[in-house]
Design a protein around this motif. Structure first.
Motif, PDB file in Angstrom:
ATOM      1  N   GLU A  87      17.160  -1.364   2.095  1.00  0.00           N
ATOM      2  CA  GLU A  87      17.547  -2.500   1.243  1.00  0.00           C
ATOM      3  C   GLU A  87      17.088  -3.834   1.827  1.00  0.00           C
ATOM      4  N   ASP A  88      16.989  -3.899   3.160  1.00  0.00           N
ATOM      5  CA  ASP A  88      16.509  -5.135   3.788  1.00  0.00           C
ATOM      6  C   ASP A  88      15.044  -5.391   3.441  1.00  0.00           C
ATOM      7  N   VAL A  89      14.251  -4.330   3.403  1.00  0.00           N
ATOM      8  CA  VAL A  89      12.843  -4.479   3.036  1.00  0.00           C
ATOM      9  C   VAL A  89      12.713  -4.793   1.548  1.00  0.00           C
ATOM     10  N   GLU A  90      13.556  -4.181   0.726  1.00  0.00           N
ATOM     11  CA  GLU A  90      13.544  -4.480  -0.707  1.00  0.00           C
ATOM     12  C   GLU A  90      13.866  -5.948  -0.953  1.00  0.00           C
ATOM     13  N   LYS A  91      14.830  -6.486  -0.207  1.00  0.00           N
ATOM     14  CA  LYS A  91      15.193  -7.904  -0.343  1.00  0.00           C
ATOM     15  C   LYS A  91      14.054  -8.805   0.118  1.00  0.00           C
ATOM     16  N   LEU A  92      13.383  -8.408   1.194  1.00  0.00           N
ATOM     17  CA  LEU A  92      12.281  -9.206   1.733  1.00  0.00           C
ATOM     18  C   LEU A  92      11.085  -9.237   0.800  1.00  0.00           C
ATOM     19  N   THR A  93      10.782  -8.100   0.185  1.00  0.00           N
ATOM     20  CA  THR A  93       9.525  -7.949  -0.563  1.00  0.00           C
ATOM     21  C   THR A  93       9.671  -8.062  -2.086  1.00  0.00           C
ATOM     22  N   GLY A  94      10.865  -7.761  -2.594  1.00  0.00           N
ATOM     23  CA  GLY A  94      11.042  -7.705  -4.045  1.00  0.00           C
ATOM     24  C   GLY A  94      10.652  -6.365  -4.633  1.00  0.00           C
ATOM     25  N   PHE A  95      10.187  -5.449  -3.793  1.00  0.00           N
ATOM     26  CA  PHE A  95       9.825  -4.108  -4.268  1.00  0.00           C
ATOM     27  C   PHE A  95      11.028  -3.168  -4.166  1.00  0.00           C
ATOM     28  N   THR A  96      11.040  -2.149  -5.012  1.00  0.00           N
ATOM     29  CA  THR A  96      12.056  -1.098  -4.954  1.00  0.00           C
ATOM     30  C   THR A  96      11.374   0.203  -4.568  1.00  0.00           C
ATOM     31  N   PHE A  97      11.945   0.895  -3.613  1.00  0.00           N
ATOM     32  CA  PHE A  97      11.314   2.104  -3.084  1.00  0.00           C
ATOM     33  C   PHE A  97      12.035   3.336  -3.583  1.00  0.00           C
ATOM     34  N   ASN A 136       7.666  18.218   8.780  1.00  0.00           N
ATOM     35  CA  ASN A 136       8.376  18.271   7.500  1.00  0.00           C
ATOM     36  C   ASN A 136       7.459  18.356   6.285  1.00  0.00           C
ATOM     37  N   ASP A 137       6.169  18.321   6.507  1.00  0.00           N
ATOM     38  CA  ASP A 137       5.107  18.433   5.514  1.00  0.00           C
ATOM     39  C   ASP A 137       4.825  17.151   4.744  1.00  0.00           C
ATOM     40  N   SER A 138       5.755  16.656   3.958  1.00  0.00           N
ATOM     41  CA  SER A 138       5.412  15.567   3.027  1.00  0.00           C
ATOM     42  C   SER A 138       6.199  14.295   3.333  1.00  0.00           C
ATOM     43  N   ILE A 139       5.454  13.229   3.650  1.00  0.00           N
ATOM     44  CA  ILE A 139       6.057  11.929   3.933  1.00  0.00           C
ATOM     45  C   ILE A 139       5.473  10.898   2.967  1.00  0.00           C
ATOM     46  N   HIS A 140       6.342  10.237   2.228  1.00  0.00           N
ATOM     47  CA  HIS A 140       5.893   9.158   1.340  1.00  0.00           C
ATOM     48  C   HIS A 140       5.994   7.847   2.106  1.00  0.00           C
ATOM     49  N   VAL A 141       4.937   7.043   2.037  1.00  0.00           N
ATOM     50  CA  VAL A 141       4.884   5.802   2.808  1.00  0.00           C
ATOM     51  C   VAL A 141       4.571   4.617   1.908  1.00  0.00           C
ATOM     52  N   TRP A 142       5.302   3.537   2.137  1.00  0.00           N
ATOM     53  CA  TRP A 142       4.985   2.240   1.540  1.00  0.00           C
ATOM     54  C   TRP A 142       4.875   1.246   2.696  1.00  0.00           C
ATOM     55  N   ILE A 163       9.297   4.659   5.067  1.00  0.00           N
ATOM     56  CA  ILE A 163       8.863   6.042   4.916  1.00  0.00           C
ATOM     57  C   ILE A 163      10.006   6.872   4.347  1.00  0.00           C
ATOM     58  N   TYR A 164       9.633   7.886   3.580  1.00  0.00           N
ATOM     59  CA  TYR A 164      10.600   8.809   2.988  1.00  0.00           C
ATOM     60  C   TYR A 164      10.203  10.223   3.375  1.00  0.00           C
ATOM     61  N   ILE A 165      11.125  10.924   4.034  1.00  0.00           N
ATOM     62  CA  ILE A 165      10.879  12.301   4.457  1.00  0.00           C
ATOM     63  C   ILE A 165      11.412  13.224   3.357  1.00  0.00           C
ATOM     64  N   LYS A 166      10.512  13.834   2.630  1.00  0.00           N
ATOM     65  CA  LYS A 166      10.901  14.609   1.447  1.00  0.00           C
ATOM     66  C   LYS A 166      11.846  15.762   1.777  1.00  0.00           C
ATOM     67  N   LYS A 167      11.573  16.457   2.868  1.00  0.00           N
ATOM     68  CA  LYS A 167      12.360  17.643   3.229  1.00  0.00           C
ATOM     69  C   LYS A 167      13.822  17.303   3.488  1.00  0.00           C
ATOM     70  N   THR A 168      14.056  16.183   4.156  1.00  0.00           N
ATOM     71  CA  THR A 168      15.426  15.808   4.528  1.00  0.00           C
ATOM     72  C   THR A 168      16.007  14.718   3.618  1.00  0.00           C
ATOM     73  N   LYS A 169      15.164  14.216   2.696  1.00  0.00           N
ATOM     74  CA  LYS A 169      15.574  13.142   1.786  1.00  0.00           C
ATOM     75  C   LYS A 169      16.066  11.897   2.554  1.00  0.00           C
ATOM     76  N   VAL A 226       0.874  -1.175   0.000  1.00  0.00           N
ATOM     77  CA  VAL A 226       0.000   0.000   0.000  1.00  0.00           C
ATOM     78  C   VAL A 226       0.911   1.225   0.000  1.00  0.00           C
ATOM     79  N   GLU A 227       0.574   2.216  -0.823  1.00  0.00           N
ATOM     80  CA  GLU A 227       1.452   3.374  -1.011  1.00  0.00           C
ATOM     81  C   GLU A 227       0.645   4.662  -0.956  1.00  0.00           C
ATOM     82  N   TRP A 228       1.199   5.691  -0.294  1.00  0.00           N
ATOM     83  CA  TRP A 228       0.502   6.977  -0.188  1.00  0.00           C
ATOM     84  C   TRP A 228       1.468   8.064   0.285  1.00  0.00           C
ATOM     85  N   TRP A 229       0.963   9.304   0.275  1.00  0.00           N
ATOM     86  CA  TRP A 229       1.631  10.445   0.882  1.00  0.00           C
ATOM     87  C   TRP A 229       0.827  10.880   2.098  1.00  0.00           C
ATOM     88  N   THR A 230       1.514  11.212   3.184  1.00  0.00           N
ATOM     89  CA  THR A 230       0.889  11.878   4.318  1.00  0.00           C
ATOM     90  C   THR A 230       1.461  13.285   4.405  1.00  0.00           C
TER      91      THR A 230
END
Length: 229
Positions: free
Chosen positions: A216-226, A155-161, A186-192, A59-63
């Motif tokens: 990278e540990d989550v990418e290995k577990l799931t096969g997804f790239t963030f 920080n305003d914008s957080i991308h979440v998977w 999670i990805y914090i846009k302001k601080t990258k 599941v993917e979204w921005w908060t």
């Protein structure tokens, strides 16, 4: 053909055979995954739902700050229901009765209370739910949900998977799978900055900081790239 050339040809043949078999396995796995999952877009989130496991694998979204800081948020309505875009596979409310599992939100309900009633209803679709023990759903999983909202205010914008993997066992007439692990990136846009977590989907209690891993540990577990577009 000399013996040396024959040996070389034989080695090349074996290597090529292994490569073809590996590629074939990858192709079959990819086709099986694509046939089992369906991507559904809603107002505030996109879900990739497994029709066989009956939970979302991604599941993917921005908060954002504006999504969680309104003066008069809607009153939460626990209106759990099938996703109208995938009714048969998500008509699983009865399966949860007596199962001992929480209907664990992937995109949190609290992130969807500053817009319309329709937006709130969408976050209660079962395409946004994963079976979780209450100790996880109300524990470290909720702690990270709160932290993410706090970070969005700062920080305003957080991308979440987030999502789940595996199948420990199934329950209900729908054979809903209980995943072995849940995860969130999670990805914090302001601080990258990326932050990543893997949660054992058990009744054990864990401090959030001890569940922190590399992206990278989550990418290995799931096969997804963030990646953030």
């Amino acid at each position: 053909m000399t013996l040396q050339k024959w040996k070389m040809f034989h080695i090349i043949f074996i290597v090529m055979k292994k490569i073809i078999l590996t590629l074939g396995f990858i192709l079959i796995s990819s086709l099986s995954f694509s046939q089992d999952t369906i991507r559904i877009k809603h107002t505030n989130y996109t879900t990739v739902f497994s029709k066989s496991k009956h939970y979302p694998v991604l599941v993917e979204w921005w908060t954002t700050k504006s999504m969680v800081t309104c003066k008069t948020p809607l009153k939460r309505k626990d209106n759990f229901k099938p996703d109208p875009q995938l009714i048969r596979e998500t008509d699983i409310a009865k399966a949860y009765v007596g199962s001992g599992m929480d209907r664990g939100h992937m995109m949190p309900a609290a992130d969807n209370l500053c817009q319309s009633s329709q937006v709130q209803d969408e976050c209660f679709y079962f395409s946004n739910m994963t079976p979780q023990p209450h100790t996880l759903n109300a524990g470290s999983w909720k702690t990270l949900e709160i932290l993410t909202r706090e970070l969005s205010i700062k920080n305003d914008s957080i991308h979440v998977w987030c999502g789940s993997v595996g199948s420990v066992k199934t329950f209900g007439v729908n054979q809903v799978s209980i995943p072995s692990k849940c995860w969130k990136v999670i990805y914090i846009k302001k601080t990258k900055e990326f932050r990543a977590y893997i949660f054992p989907n058990t009744k054990d209690k864990y401090e959030l900081e001890k569940l922190k891993v590399r992206k990278e540990d989550v990418e290995k577990l799931t096969g997804f790239t963030f990646k953030v577009k």
